[in-house]
Design an enzyme around this catalytic site. Structure first.
Site, short mmCIF file in Angstrom:
data_model
loop_
_atom_site.label_atom_id
_atom_site.label_comp_id
_atom_site.label_asym_id
_atom_site.label_seq_id
_atom_site.Cartn_x
_atom_site.Cartn_y
_atom_site.Cartn_z
CB SER A 190 -0.95 0.00 1.20
OG SER A 190 -0.25 -0.26 2.39
CG HIS A 218 -3.72 -0.84 -2.15
ND1 HIS A 218 -4.20 0.44 -2.17
CD2 HIS A 218 -3.48 -1.13 -0.85
CE1 HIS A 218 -4.24 0.92 -0.94
NE2 HIS A 218 -3.81 -0.02 -0.12
CE LYS A 250 -7.42 0.66 0.94
NZ LYS A 250 -6.90 -0.30 1.89
C1 LIG Z 1 -6.83 -0.57 3.28
C2 LIG Z 1 -6.24 -1.89 3.54
C3 LIG Z 1 -6.82 -2.80 4.42
C4 LIG Z 1 -7.99 -2.44 5.27
O1 LIG Z 1 -9.16 -2.41 4.54
P1 LIG Z 1 -10.38 -1.51 5.09
O2 LIG Z 1 -11.56 -2.04 4.37
O3 LIG Z 1 -10.05 -0.11 4.76
O4 LIG Z 1 -10.45 -1.77 6.57
C5 LIG Z 1 -6.25 -4.04 4.54
N1 LIG Z 1 -5.15 -4.38 3.86
C6 LIG Z 1 -4.54 -3.53 3.01
C7 LIG Z 1 -3.32 -3.95 2.28
C8 LIG Z 1 -5.06 -2.24 2.84
O5 LIG Z 1 -4.45 -1.38 2.04
#
Ligand SMILES: *Cc1c(COP(=O)(O)O)cnc(C)c1O
Length: 402
Positions: A190, A218, A250
């Protein structure tokens, strides 16, 4: 040993300790503050009253404000209402939830899916269902915080390996050949934007009889055939990656997360994972919105093709102006600055020039590796990217002390 009558033990006060820690964070350039967002339309975003071009959202495909997605949410909420009213296992499991699970499973080519109200909770659920005390959780050093927390909460032994180094993963697995083991990695990292070496990791997970889990928060929607994500992009499927996480907040522009996996894994998690059982289900209208966003992402592949073109343009342009990038082919394009205060100053300079780019500091990234995290979006134009590059040239000049 008990303290003598004269040395009375003084219990530290939590509030005074917090005050000391907060002051230390401020001195180190580590204070954090949310920026209040006003109006937002496409990539235009009003931040504390100033309209900027947004280069820090994870809404990669530009679906969070899509009229069809918003309509799906509104239509569902109009008759369902807002809250699910209970957890899935009580009376909070609606048709929209099942339809979304089926749509995600079909898209991914996985037999089963399970919806969570966030990716964070889904990661806690996976690790606590699969592992217990004495088991081994092998993870990339740069994995998302929720995976690290998950291993700690499960009471498993967490062993991390140097970023994206399969040899390191193998060494950690072999360090405890008798322990049941999970090998977990982000599909796309990320804060760095690179793709994990999934093919090799899958081979050695199999050789070491470890279960392989990929968190593709992502990659999903952005990479691979049909936008399936980093697993499909790497030529892998449920056979090599029996469990993976697709988040909805995302590229799909909503909220929530879906685990896809082999039936036995998904059933075990639904049966016993506390972060599934003891929390209110995602509002059904959000599930309807996510299904609509998925349909658009699949029928409009131009979104991810355009994104790939913008990534290439940004990388070419950055090279021309001498701005060093990391080895990333995804919409996450960080520029490592180093010190926290310099990264903050660079973000402020970009803001003055009309661009919203996040300054990412420890502990989100390693000490001394503070960075600007530029993210690209299918709604950016080539002119937006070129304008950001001009502003970045100004940042580079200032950093070089010109
Ligand atoms: C954003 C993210 C999460 C968490 O997901 P949410 O739905 O925002 O709680 C988990 N793992 C990765 C790699 C992320 O980037």
């Amino acid at each position: 040993m008990s303290a003598g009558p004269r040395e009375r033990v003084v219990r530290p006060g939590l509030l005074s300790r917090l005050a000391v820690e907060r002051a230390a964070r401020a001195r180190a350039g580590l204070e954090r503050r949310s920026r209040e967002i006003g109006a937002r339309e496409g990539i235009a975003i009003e931040v504390d009253g100033q309209v900027l071009r947004n280069f820090c959202s994870n809404d990669y495909l530009g679906l969070s404000q899509h009229s069809e997605v918003v309509a799906a949410l509104q239509e569902c909420a109009a008759w369902r209402g807002v809250g699910a009213g209970a957890s899935h296992l009580v009376c909070g499991h609606y048709r929209e939830h099942r339809e979304l699970e089926e749509a995600i499973a079909e898209w991914q080519g996985y037999p089963r899916a399970l919806l969570f109200s966030s990716g964070y909770l889904a990661n806690l659920a996976v690790v606590q269902t699969l592992l217990r005390e004495g088991d081994l959780c092998v993870q990339d050093k740069l994995n998302h915080a929720s995976l690290i927390d998950a291993a700690r909460l499960a009471g498993a032994e967490l062993k991390r390996y140097p970023h994206a180094l399969p040899d390191g993963a193998l060494r950690q697995l072999r360090s405890q050949p008798a322990a049941a083991a999970l090998l977990a990695t982000d599909g796309v990292f990320s804060m760095d934007g690179d793709i994990a070496p999934l093919k090799i990791l899958a081979v050695l997970a199999r050789a070491e009889n470890a279960t392989f889990y990929v968190d593709d928060a992502h990659g999903a929607g952005v990479l691979g055939p049909d936008g399936c994500g980093s697993v499909a992009h790497s030529g892998l499927s449920v056979n090599e990656v029996p469990l993976q996480l697709i988040t909805l907040g995302k590229a799909l522009g909503g909220a929530g997360a879906v685990l896809v996996g082999q039936a036995a894994l998904i059933e075990a998690i639904a049966d016993s994972a506390r972060p599934y059982i003891y929390t209110t289900a995602l509002p059904p209208a959000l599930a309807a919105a996510a299904r609509s966003a998925l349909a658009i992402a699949r029928r409009e592949p131009w979104r991810r093709f355009k994104l790939a073109g913008l990534v290439a343009r940004f990388r070419r342009g950055a090279q021309q102006i001498g701005v060093g990038l990391m080895d990333s082919s995804t919409p996450i394009q960080p520029i490592v600055i180093g010190s926290n205060t310099a990264a903050l100053a660079a973000a402020r300079q970009l803001e003055k020039a009309g661009f919203f780019v996040g300054a990412i500091r420890p502990p989100t990234v390693p000490e001394g590796r503070a960075r600007l995290r530029v993210t690209l979006n299918a709604l950016h134009s080539e002119a937006d990217v070129d304008a950001l590059l001009d502003a970045l040239a100004g940042v580079a000049r200032r950093l070089a002390g010109e």
